[in-house]
Design a protein around this motif. Structure first.
Motif, mmCIF file in Angstrom:
data_model
loop_
_atom_site.group_PDB
_atom_site.id
_atom_site.type_symbol
_atom_site.label_atom_id
_atom_site.label_comp_id
_atom_site.label_asym_id
_atom_site.label_seq_id
_atom_site.Cartn_x
_atom_site.Cartn_y
_atom_site.Cartn_z
ATOM 1 N N THR A 121 -11.766 -14.119 -0.294
ATOM 2 C CA THR A 121 -10.779 -14.454 -1.633
ATOM 3 C C THR A 121 -11.673 -13.810 -2.866
ATOM 4 O O THR A 121 -11.381 -14.223 -3.870
ATOM 5 N N THR A 122 -12.658 -13.154 -2.547
ATOM 6 C CA THR A 122 -13.436 -12.427 -3.935
ATOM 7 C C THR A 122 -12.642 -11.741 -4.658
ATOM 8 O O THR A 122 -11.544 -11.198 -3.885
ATOM 9 N N LEU A 123 -12.555 -11.402 -5.808
ATOM 10 C CA LEU A 123 -11.912 -10.631 -6.721
ATOM 11 C C LEU A 123 -11.910 -9.321 -6.319
ATOM 12 O O LEU A 123 -10.912 -8.334 -6.128
ATOM 13 N N ALA A 124 -12.973 -8.807 -5.710
ATOM 14 C CA ALA A 124 -13.302 -7.275 -5.044
ATOM 15 C C ALA A 124 -12.303 -7.450 -3.943
ATOM 16 O O ALA A 124 -11.350 -6.441 -3.667
ATOM 17 N N THR A 125 -12.456 -8.238 -2.821
ATOM 18 C CA THR A 125 -11.510 -8.317 -1.436
ATOM 19 C C THR A 125 -9.889 -8.401 -2.108
ATOM 20 O O THR A 125 -9.330 -7.433 -1.324
ATOM 21 N N GLN A 126 -9.620 -9.189 -2.908
ATOM 22 C CA GLN A 126 -8.276 -9.087 -3.348
ATOM 23 C C GLN A 126 -7.751 -8.039 -4.077
ATOM 24 O O GLN A 126 -6.594 -7.597 -3.848
ATOM 25 N N ALA A 127 -8.685 -7.316 -4.922
ATOM 26 C CA ALA A 127 -8.208 -6.023 -5.665
ATOM 27 C C ALA A 127 -8.106 -5.094 -4.499
ATOM 28 O O ALA A 127 -6.751 -4.359 -4.674
ATOM 29 N N ALA A 129 -7.122 -5.425 -1.489
ATOM 30 C CA ALA A 129 -6.129 -5.970 -0.678
ATOM 31 C C ALA A 129 -4.860 -5.569 -1.287
ATOM 32 O O ALA A 129 -3.776 -5.154 -0.829
ATOM 33 N N ARG A 130 -4.834 -5.948 -2.614
ATOM 34 C CA ARG A 130 -3.666 -5.493 -3.447
ATOM 35 C C ARG A 130 -3.514 -3.806 -3.600
ATOM 36 O O ARG A 130 -2.297 -3.300 -3.439
ATOM 37 N N ASP A 131 -4.560 -3.259 -3.609
ATOM 38 C CA ASP A 131 -4.406 -1.851 -3.585
ATOM 39 C C ASP A 131 -4.054 -1.152 -2.127
ATOM 40 O O ASP A 131 -3.384 -0.068 -2.293
ATOM 41 N N THR A 132 -4.507 -1.802 -0.971
ATOM 42 C CA THR A 132 -4.205 -1.177 0.387
ATOM 43 C C THR A 132 -3.065 -2.118 0.960
ATOM 44 O O THR A 132 -1.863 -1.867 0.918
ATOM 45 N N HIS A 133 -3.624 -3.027 1.445
ATOM 46 C CA HIS A 133 -2.790 -4.080 2.536
ATOM 47 C C HIS A 133 -3.552 -5.253 2.446
ATOM 48 O O HIS A 133 -4.557 -5.338 2.600
ATOM 49 N N TRP A 134 -2.630 -6.211 2.716
ATOM 50 C CA TRP A 134 -3.466 -7.558 2.648
ATOM 51 C C TRP A 134 -4.099 -7.878 3.890
ATOM 52 O O TRP A 134 -4.993 -8.886 4.142
ATOM 53 N N ILE A 135 -3.844 -7.219 4.719
ATOM 54 C CA ILE A 135 -4.541 -7.097 6.044
ATOM 55 C C ILE A 135 -6.211 -7.090 5.954
ATOM 56 O O ILE A 135 -6.742 -7.483 6.721
ATOM 57 N N VAL A 136 -6.375 -6.466 4.771
ATOM 58 C CA VAL A 136 -7.849 -5.947 4.509
ATOM 59 C C VAL A 136 -8.596 -7.607 4.453
ATOM 60 O O VAL A 136 -9.685 -7.893 4.999
#
Lengths: 360, 350
Positions: A121-127, A129-136
Motif C-alpha cells: 500500500t505504499t504510494l509507489a505501489t499504489q501509483a 497499480a493505478r497506472d497499470t492494474h490493481w493486480i500489481v
C-alpha cells in the motif's frame, strides 16, 4: 501416543501405530481412496473422534449462541460476520498447519502480514497499480510474504537456526521494516479496482470468505492427497527417516515456510480490503490465535500429525466464541479465561482419545 | 475558568481551535456533580434532557484497556450509561485487533442497535465499517481517534491533541523562556498514531514561539514498561536536560521511575492526559513533575450522552441549535499545583 499415525499411508496395514516407513512417503499416490479413514482402520477412529469432539464443541457454542441470543446469532448476516472475522486468521492457520506438521513453527506470521500490507500500500505501489492494474498490489503482497517465508525457510533448513529463533528474528525485523517503510503511519488504499474486487460479494458471500474457503479446500487436498502433504508428515514425524527415504528434507522445509509466507500475503490482502489500510500494526499477536487454533484443531505441536479440517474448526470455535460473547455483552476477562480453558481442555481430551485408541 | 487559569500561567496560546466544552464531562467543570457525570453546567438546573425517554440501545467498542486512560474511557462510558435508565449499553471486548473490532461493529449493525459509540484502534482502518453502519441508518459517534471520511460519523468527540502539545509547549516556554539554549526533551506515545504526531506538532509550534526546540525525542507506547525504556534511553542520549514533556501519565509512571533510578532531577517535567496519581504528585510537589496537560478520559461518556440525545431526538442543552452538533472538541488545560484541586476529581486512575 499415535503421533505418526497419519504419516503412514500403509495400504492394508494393521490398525496399530506404525513408525514412519521410509518408502511410504515418497510413493505418493493416494490411490483414489479416502485418506486416513478407510486405510487406517481403527486409528482413523482417533481422527474421527477428535474431529467429532471439535464439531461437538462448535455445535455446543452455536447452541449457546442460539439459546441466549436466538435470531441475532442465527441470522445470515451474523454468520457472515463470524466468517469474515475468521478469514484472516483462518488463511494463516492453514499454512501454519503445514509448518507445524512439518516439525516447525513460525512466530513471524503477524509481522510478515503487516510488512506485506505496508509494502502493498505504499504510494509507489499504489501509483503503479493505478497506472497499470490493481493486480500489481496483489503481486506485491504475495511476493513480500513469500520472500519472508523464503528467508525463514533458508535460515531454518540450511542455516540450522531453530525455527523458534529464526522466526522470532523475522517477527522483530519484519515489523521494524514495516515501520520504516510506512514511517509508522497508516497508509490508506485509494485504488478503486482493488477495493471493489476484494470488498465484493458473490451471491451474498464476501470475497474474503470465498478466499478462505478456497485456501482451506486447496490446503486439504494438498495435505491429504498429494506427495507434498505426505512428505510434510514424514519430515515432521521423523526427518532422518524421511531423508533416508529420499526426501530432500531441507528443500521441503524451505517450501513449507514459503507457502506460509505466501498465505500471510493473502491474509494481508484480506485485512487491507477489510480496513482499506496497510499499517505496521496489522496482525499484532495474531500468531498466538493462529497457533492456538491449529493446536486445538488436533495438530501436534511436535510435528508429524496434522489436520486441516481440525484447524478450520479450531478457527471457527474461537471466532464463534468471540461473537457469542459480543452478542451477550459479556466482559473481556471472562472470554480470555474461557479461551484458555478451551485450549487446555482440547489438548487434554485429544491426549485421552489418542491414548484410548492406541489400546483398543 | 480553565481559560482564566491558562492566562494566569501565561499560556493563552491555546486558542485557534474551535473549542466546545461539553457540559460537565470535561475537566473544566470541577467535581460538583460527583460520579454521575450527568449533564448540565455546574450552576444550571438539570435540564429536561435527563428525563427518561425511549430506551436507547448503544453499542460501544474501544481498544483494549491496556493503560489507565483507556480503561477509564470504557469505565466512564459505563457510568454514564448506568446513570440513565433508558440507556441499554452493549460493550464489546476491548481490542487492539482491527479485524476483531470491525467484526464487533458488524455485530452491532446486524443487531440493529440505535447508535454506535466507537473509539477505533486505528481511525482509518475502522472507516469502512463505520460507513457501513451509517449507511444502515445507525448513527456513529466517533470518539478520540478520527475516521478518514467525515461521512463515517454523525458526531465526532475529540480531545485536542494539537492543543495538548501547545499547552505543554507554552507552559515550558513560560518557565524557561529566558534561556534560548535550554535543552527540551520529548517522550512521545505510540508514534504511528496521528494523535501522537499532532501532539508533537503542537509542542514544536509552541516551543518555536519562544525560540526553543525539541532537542531529544523518544517514543514509548503508553505503557509503564515502554515509558521506563524510552526514558532510560533518553537519559543516555541527553546528559543535561532542562525540561521534559511526557505525552502520557500512564507511561509517566515508568518515566518517573527511570528518572529516579538514574538519580536525575536537574529538569522539570510536564505530563500529559492527566492521571490522578500525576495530579497527586503535582499537589504534593514531591517529584520533577510540575504540571500535566489534561486529555479528558471521559470522552467515551460524552459519546454515550450524545448518542442518547441523538436517538431521542433531543437537542444539546445550553446550545440554541435544534440538532446535536457535528463535532465537539474538548479543551486541554494545564494543571499545576495552583489549580490541581479543580481537576483531581475527574482524573483517571492509572
Amino acid at each position: 501416543m499415535s503421533d505418526d499415525t497419519e504419516v503412514s499411508p500403509g495400504r492394508g496395514l494393521p490398525a496399530t501405530a506404525v513408525p514412519v516407513s521410509p518408502t511410504d512417503p515418497t510413493t505418493g499416490t493416494a490411490g483414489g481412496e479416502r485418506p486416513a479413514r478407510g486405510r487406517l482402520g481403527g486409528l482413523s477412529g482417533s481422527g474421527l473422534v477428535r474431529n467429532l469432539g471439535l464439531v461437538l464443541a462448535l455445535v455446543i457454542l452455536c447452541v449457546v449462541g442460539l439459546v441466549t441470543t436466538g435470531e441475532r446469532f442465527g441470522s445470515t448476516a451474523n454468520l457472515l460476520t463470524i466468517l469474515r472475522l475468521a478469514a484472516v486468521t483462518g488463511v494463516i492457520s492453514i499454512g501454519m498447519t503445514f509448518v507445524i506438521t512439518g516439525g516447525g513453527i513460525d512466530l513471524s506470521v503477524g509481522a510478515v502480514m503487516a510488512l506485506s500490507s505496508v509494502w502493498c500500500t505504499t504510494l509507489a505501489t499504489q501509483a503503479m497499480a493505478r497506472d497499470t492494474h490493481w493486480i500489481v498490489m496483489v503481486g506485491a503482497a504475495l511476493a513480500v510474504g513469500a520472500a519472508c517465508g523464503l528467508i525463514n525457510g533458508l535460515l531454518v533448513s540450511y542455516g540450522k537456526v531453530v525455527p523458534f529463533i529464526a522466526t522470532l528474528a523475522m517477527l522483530a525485523s519484519a515489523r521494524g521494516l514495516a515501520e520504516i517503510i510506512s514511517q509508522r503511519r497508516t497508509q490508506i488504499v485509494d485504488v478503486p479496482g482493488f477495493t471493489d474486487f476484494f470488498g465484493a460479494e458473490v451471491v451474498g458471500v464476501p470475497v474474503i470468505v470465498i478466499m478462505f474457503a478456497l485456501v482451506a479446500a486447496i490446503g486439504w487436498v494438498v495435505f491429504n492427497r498429494t506427495t507434498f502433504g505426505r512428505r510434510t508428515l514424514a519430515v515432521g514425524g521423523n526427518p532422518e527417516a524421511a531423508r533416508l527415504a529420499g526426501i530432500n528434507v531441507q528443500r521441503h522445509t524451505v517450501l513449507l515456510y514459503v507457502q506460509l509466507g505466501l498465505l500471510c500475503g493473502v491474509a494481508a490482502l484480506m485485512i487491507i480490503s477489510r480496513t482499506t489500510t496497510g499499517t505496521s500494526t496489522h496482525g499484532t499477536l495474531i500468531e498466538l490465535d493462529v497457533i492456538a487454533a491449529v493446536v486445538i484443531g488436533g495438530t501436534l505441536l511436535a510435528g508429524g500429525r496434522g489436520t486441516i479440517v481440525g484447524t478450520v474448526i479450531g478457527v471457527l470455535i474461537f471466532t464463534t466464541l468471540t461473537n457469542v460473547f459480543t452478542l451477550n455483552n459479556r466482559s473481556t476477562s471472562e472470554q480470555a479465561l474461557l479461551k484458555g480453558a478451551i485450549i487446555v481442555a482440547a489438548v487434554l481430551l485429544q491426549q485421552r482419545f489418542a491414548a484410548r485408541s492406541k489400546s483398543p | 475558568m480553565s481559560l482564566r487559569s491558562a492566562h494566569k500561567l501565561g499560556t493563552g496560546l491555546v486558542a485557534g481551535v474551535a473549542v466546545l466544552s461539553l457540559a460537565a464531562c470535561t475537566g473544566n467543570t470541577a467535581a460538583d456533580d460527583g460520579g454521575t457525570q450527568a449533564g448540565g453546567t455546574s450552576e444550571a438546573e438539570q435540564g429536561s434532557n435527563d428525563e427518561a425517554g425511549d430506551t436507547v440501545v448503544i453499542g460501544f467498542s474501544a481498544p483494549a484497556a491496556d493503560h489507565g486512560w483507556m480503561a477509564s474511557i470504557t469505565e466512564s462510558a459505563r457510568e454514564a450509561a448506568d446513570a440513565y435508565e433508558d440507556v441499554d449499553l452493549r460493550v464489546a471486548e476491548g481490542t487492539n485487533d482491527v479485524n476483531l473490532q470491525i467484526s464487533q461493529v458488524e455485530t452491532f449493525i446486524n443487531d440493529g442497535v440505535d447508535a454506535i459509540v466507537l473509539l477505533p484502534f486505528d481511525g482509518a482502518a475502522m472507516t469502512p465499517v463505520a460507513l457501513q453502519a451509517m449507511e444502515a441508518g445507525i448513527p456513529v459517534i466517533n470518539v478520540d481517534r478520527e475516521f478518514e471520511d467525515p461521512n463515517a460519523a454523525r458526531v465526532t468527540v475529540l480531545g485536542d491533541n494539537y492543543g495538548m502539545g501547545v499547552s505543554a509547549g507554552s507552559y515550558i516556554c513560560s518557565e524557561l523562556g529566558d534561556n534560548p539554549d535550554a535543552v527540551v526533551a520529548e517522550i512521545a506515545g505510540i508514534d504511528s498514531l496521528p494523535l501522537t504526531q499532532d501532539r508533537s506538532q503542537g509542542f514544536e509550534d509552541a516551543l518555536g514561539e519562544c525560540g526553543l526546540d525539541v532537542d531529544n525525542r523518544v517514543a514509548a507506547d503508553f505503557t509503564v514498561e515502554g515509558g521506563e525504556r524510552a526514558a532510560s534511553n533518553l537519559l543516555q542520549a541527553a546528559p543535561q536536560i532542562d525540561a521534559v514533556w511526557n505525552h502520557d501519565d500512564d507511561q509517566g509512571v515508568g518515566v518517573l521511575a527511570a528518572f529516579e533510578n538514574a538519580g536525575r532531577d536537574e529538569f522539570m517535567m510536564v505530563g500529559g492526559a492527566g492521571s490522578a496519581n500525576a495530579m497527586r504528585s503535582i499537589q504534593a510537589d514531591d517529584s520533577v513533575l510540575k504540571a500535566t496537560v489534561v486529555y479528558p478520559s471521559t470522552q467515551g461518556a460524552d459519546g454515550i450522552m450524545m448518542a442518547r440525545l441523538l436517538v431521542q431526538q433531543k437537542a444539546m442543552g445550553d446550545l440554541v441549535e435544534v440538532e446535536v452538533p457535528r463535532e465537539v472538541q474538548l479543551y486541554a488545560p494545564v494543571v499545576t499545583a495552583d489549580n490541581v484541586d479543580q481537576f483531581i476529581d475527574t482524573a483517571f486512575e492509572s
